[in-house]
Design a protein around this motif. Structure first.
Motif, short mmCIF file in Angstrom:
data_model
loop_
_atom_site.label_atom_id
_atom_site.label_comp_id
_atom_site.label_asym_id
_atom_site.label_seq_id
_atom_site.Cartn_x
_atom_site.Cartn_y
_atom_site.Cartn_z
N PHE B 56 -91.25 51.12 -60.74
CA PHE B 56 -90.73 50.04 -61.59
C PHE B 56 -89.88 49.06 -60.77
N TYR B 57 -89.22 49.58 -59.76
CA TYR B 57 -88.36 48.73 -58.92
C TYR B 57 -89.05 48.34 -57.60
N GLU B 58 -90.37 48.56 -57.49
CA GLU B 58 -91.08 48.41 -56.23
C GLU B 58 -91.75 47.04 -56.09
N PRO B 59 -91.27 46.19 -55.17
CA PRO B 59 -91.90 44.86 -55.00
C PRO B 59 -93.30 44.91 -54.37
N LEU B 60 -93.69 46.05 -53.79
CA LEU B 60 -95.06 46.14 -53.25
C LEU B 60 -96.12 45.92 -54.33
N LEU B 61 -95.71 46.00 -55.59
CA LEU B 61 -96.65 45.78 -56.68
C LEU B 61 -97.11 44.32 -56.77
N SER B 62 -96.41 43.41 -56.07
CA SER B 62 -96.78 42.00 -56.14
C SER B 62 -97.49 41.55 -54.86
N ARG B 63 -98.20 40.42 -54.94
CA ARG B 63 -99.02 39.95 -53.83
C ARG B 63 -98.23 39.82 -52.53
N ASN B 64 -97.04 39.18 -52.60
CA ASN B 64 -96.28 38.98 -51.36
C ASN B 64 -95.08 39.92 -51.28
N ASN B 65 -95.11 40.99 -52.02
CA ASN B 65 -94.08 42.04 -51.97
C ASN B 65 -92.69 41.52 -52.29
N THR B 66 -92.60 40.58 -53.24
CA THR B 66 -91.30 40.03 -53.60
C THR B 66 -90.88 40.36 -55.03
N ILE B 67 -91.86 40.64 -55.91
CA ILE B 67 -91.55 40.77 -57.33
C ILE B 67 -91.82 42.21 -57.79
N SER B 68 -90.87 42.78 -58.47
CA SER B 68 -91.09 44.10 -59.07
C SER B 68 -91.02 43.95 -60.59
N CYS B 69 -91.32 45.02 -61.31
CA CYS B 69 -91.21 44.97 -62.78
C CYS B 69 -89.79 44.54 -63.17
N SER B 70 -88.81 45.07 -62.40
CA SER B 70 -87.42 44.81 -62.76
C SER B 70 -87.04 43.34 -62.57
N SER B 71 -87.85 42.57 -61.84
CA SER B 71 -87.54 41.14 -61.68
C SER B 71 -87.45 40.45 -63.03
N CYS B 72 -88.32 40.83 -63.95
CA CYS B 72 -88.32 40.22 -65.29
C CYS B 72 -87.80 41.18 -66.35
N HIS B 73 -87.49 42.40 -65.96
CA HIS B 73 -87.01 43.39 -66.93
C HIS B 73 -85.78 44.07 -66.35
N SER B 74 -84.64 43.41 -66.51
CA SER B 74 -83.42 43.91 -65.89
C SER B 74 -82.65 44.78 -66.88
N GLN B 75 -82.25 45.93 -66.41
CA GLN B 75 -81.65 46.93 -67.30
C GLN B 75 -80.47 46.39 -68.12
N PHE B 76 -79.59 45.63 -67.46
CA PHE B 76 -78.36 45.22 -68.14
C PHE B 76 -78.61 44.23 -69.28
N THR B 77 -79.82 43.72 -69.37
CA THR B 77 -80.15 42.81 -70.46
C THR B 77 -81.21 43.45 -71.35
N ALA B 78 -81.16 44.77 -71.46
CA ALA B 78 -82.13 45.53 -72.25
C ALA B 78 -83.55 45.32 -71.70
N PHE B 79 -83.66 45.26 -70.40
CA PHE B 79 -84.94 45.13 -69.71
C PHE B 79 -85.72 43.89 -70.13
N THR B 80 -85.02 42.75 -70.21
CA THR B 80 -85.74 41.49 -70.37
C THR B 80 -85.21 40.53 -69.30
N HIS B 81 -85.62 39.27 -69.40
CA HIS B 81 -85.32 38.27 -68.38
C HIS B 81 -84.43 37.23 -69.03
N ILE B 82 -83.17 37.19 -68.66
CA ILE B 82 -82.29 36.23 -69.32
C ILE B 82 -82.20 34.94 -68.49
N ASP B 83 -81.49 33.97 -69.02
CA ASP B 83 -81.22 32.69 -68.36
C ASP B 83 -82.40 31.73 -68.37
N HIS B 84 -83.59 32.24 -68.63
CA HIS B 84 -84.76 31.36 -68.62
C HIS B 84 -85.51 31.53 -69.92
#
Lengths: 250, 344
Positions: B56-84
């Motif tokens: 879930f926290y592994e950026p290797l899941l993305s093409r250029n190894n920069t984005i993980s599930c947690s990039s858009c699902h952050s625990q402190f915001t109930a696993f969503t993406h705030i500010d945007h």
């Protein structure tokens, strides 16, 4: 040989009188009996082969060869499909059902075109039934391994579900990039359920050869108009109806 | 003979006790419905959950190894993406929707705002392959993980097989996701008769039950269905919601009812994140409906709230905040896996 040996063991064990030991004997005896039965049943089974032979009309289909349909050149570059739910029938009664019957066939991998099935040697049948595609229950029941593993490239990710068959190629009549046509056919929900059941007459053979003639599908489609099908819907349903006719007995 | 029997007995005890130490007991909160997820097909174990958490926290899941599930699902915001309002993924590309908050997923029979995914096991495939999110292929992810230093042994520990497959990858992610259970808010403790609402919260709960509960059904605070809530269509995104999946015209503009649990922290709101504040959401439901949109039958009765009642309702919604979920260390970045302490 095995049976006599086993009888000796049990006999010697039974001479002791303690009840616990009798229970132990019982367990060992039933194990031995079970394995004997396994061996016995294995001896009565035979392995049959279902071989899918790809054709384009009268010629064997070779990927990337130039083929002709009504004088127009075309190439088939990829052809993959799922065969599932294999059953043998005698007088309309099912006499054999393959367990975990999910097979991905890929014309680029000849080995994948032969499906071995192990049946009782005595079984008599006059029909074979199988599905082209993956049933809806499997489509909604989470992830599986083997040929159903989503890494096999036969899975849609944006709206999840299996791709039942993929046919890709080129034809000058396709007004697309590189003249490509791509048929990725799937969909498991009413009214666009694309799994198709195929029934063929087949008599007690050990090697069952099924002719798979892709020309029968190409003849039914107008590649100049229909060349990109990649989602569930009416076009996919149309192609699946035509696709089921490509199978026949040699 | 006796000795053999005793030995077998001891061996089986050892095997059983070993098994139970690795097994994970999924607890269904009191009075909650039976989970939809079929645990018998994916037996939970601590090792698989831990592997899923790493993935879930592994950026290797993305093409250029920069984005993980947690990039858009952050625990402190109930696993969503705030500010945007719209979540952004690889190369700062902007997606089409606001990422859904992740919790209590074992009870969900479909996922995504339009229900395009029918099973939790298959969910991760969608963001991995979406060009605006991770823009990667699952086959290639498996190759990268297989070539990595740490994953073959993690898969070996979890599945007794160091050869990584798509099946094992997705099953372990599901295992982590189903453990994300939020059932310990103030609301829950009041229901368990362990504490009391304030007068304001109590009044807010009453208003909630009258006006909101038909779609945001307790205890999940969603009926898990697709409804038209009267939002005018964004003409740039032109997102028809559920109709994209079913092709049925009456499903146009239907979106899945989101949970209200942890709503205090899961802003912005709605499928396209168009509202930043809860007060804007209430304004929409009391006076914002656009003519011409076919509303859910559940919204036909006009909702009238005084300004005091709005404050009370929001006070109640804040009782759905579950700090033991938002700050649960079992859900956070697994530092011990990514940066194991060196043996001295």
């Amino acid at each position: 040989m095995l049976i006599t040996k086993q009888n000796n063991t049990t006999a010697s064990l039974l001479t002791t009188s303690q009840s616990k030991q009798k229970i132990c004997c019982g367990i060992i005896y039933s194990f031995i009996l079970f394995f004997n039965l396994e061996i016995a049943s294995a001896q009565n089974n035979i392995t049959r082969s279902i071989i899918f032979q790809p054709y384009f009309g009268n010629d064997t289909l070779h990927l990337n060869d130039t083929l002709y349909q009504n004088g127009i050149a075309l190439q088939i570059e990829a052809f993959k499909f799922y065969i599932t739910g294999i059953e043998l029938l005698k007088n309309e009664r099912v006499v054999y059902t393959e367990k975990n019957s999910f097979h991905l066939l890929d014309v680029s991998e000849i080995k994948s075109l032969t499906i071995p099935i192990t049946t009782p040697a005595k079984v008599k049948f006059d029909k074979i039934i199988f599905n082209l595609g993956i049933d809806s229950l499997t489509n909604v029941s989470g992830v599986y391994g083997g040929d159903l593993d989503p890494t096999k490239g036969m899975y849609w990710t944006w709206q999840n579900g299996y791709i039942n068959f993929k046919l890709e190629g080129k034809s000058k009549v396709c007004n697309t990039q590189k003249n490509e046509f791509q048929f990725h056919v799937g969909g498991y929900q009413f009214p666009y359920n694309t799994i198709k059941s195929i029934v063929l007459a087949m008599n007690n053979k050990e090697i069952m050869t099924i002719r798979t003639d892709i020309k029968k599908l190409i003849e039914e489609t107008d590649l100049s108009k229909q060349n990109q099908v990649m989602s569930p819907g009416a076009e996919a349903l149309f192609l699946s109806e035509k696709m089921k006719n490509i199978f026949s007995i040699q | 003979m006796k000795k053999v029997f005793v030995l077998i007995l001891i061996a089986s005890f050892i095997i059983l006790s070993f098994k139970s130490s690795n097994d994970y007991q999924f607890v269904v909160p009191v009075k909650w419905p039976k989970p939809f997820y079929d645990f018998s097909k994916n037996n939970l174990s601590n090792k698989k959950i831990e592997l899923g958490r790493a993935l879930f926290y592994e950026p290797l899941l993305s093409r250029n190894n920069t984005i993980s599930c947690s990039s858009c699902h952050s625990q402190f915001t109930a696993f969503t993406h705030i500010d945007h309002s719209l979540s952004h993924g690889i190369d700062d590309r902007i997606g089409k929707r606001n990422s859904p908050a992740l919790m209590n997923l074992a009870w969900h029979n479909s996922l995504m705002w339009d229900g395009a995914i029918n099973h939790l096991d298959m969910q991760a495939l969608a963001p991995i392959s979406n060009p605006d999110e991770m823009d990667e292929k699952i086959e290639h992810v498996v190759m990268k993980l297989q070539a990595s230093k740490m994953y073959p042994s993690l898969f070996l520990n979890a599945f007794n097989d160091s050869i990584i497959t798509g099946e094992h990858l997705l099953k372990s992610i599901s295992q982590f996701l189903v453990t994300l259970v939020s059932s310990n808010s103030k609301y829950d403790s009041v229901m368990r008769q362990e504490s009391d609402f304030t007068i304001q919260e109590k009044n807010g709960y009453k208003l909630f039950k009258t006006n909101c509960a038909e779609c945001h059904t307790e205890p999940l605070f969603t009926n898990l269905k697709f409804e038209i809530n009267g939002l005018p269509i964004d003409t740039i995104l032109n997102d028809k919601g559920r109709m994209n999946v079913t092709h049925i015209p009456k499903d146009s503009l239907k979106f899945k009812v989101p949970t209200l649990r942890n709503i205090q922290f899961s802003y912005p709101y709605m499928h396209d994140g168009r509202f930043k504040k809860l007060s804007e959401v209430l304004t929409h439901y009391t006076e914002g409906f656009q003519g011409g949109v076919t509303l859910s039958p559940k919204l036909q009765k006009k909702i009238i709230l005084s300004s005091n009642e709005r404050v009370d309702l929001i006070a109640f919604l804040f009782t759905l905040t579950d700090r033991s979920f938002l700050f649960n260390k079992d859900y956070s970045y697994p530092k011990n896996i990514f940066f194991p302490k060196k043996k001295e």
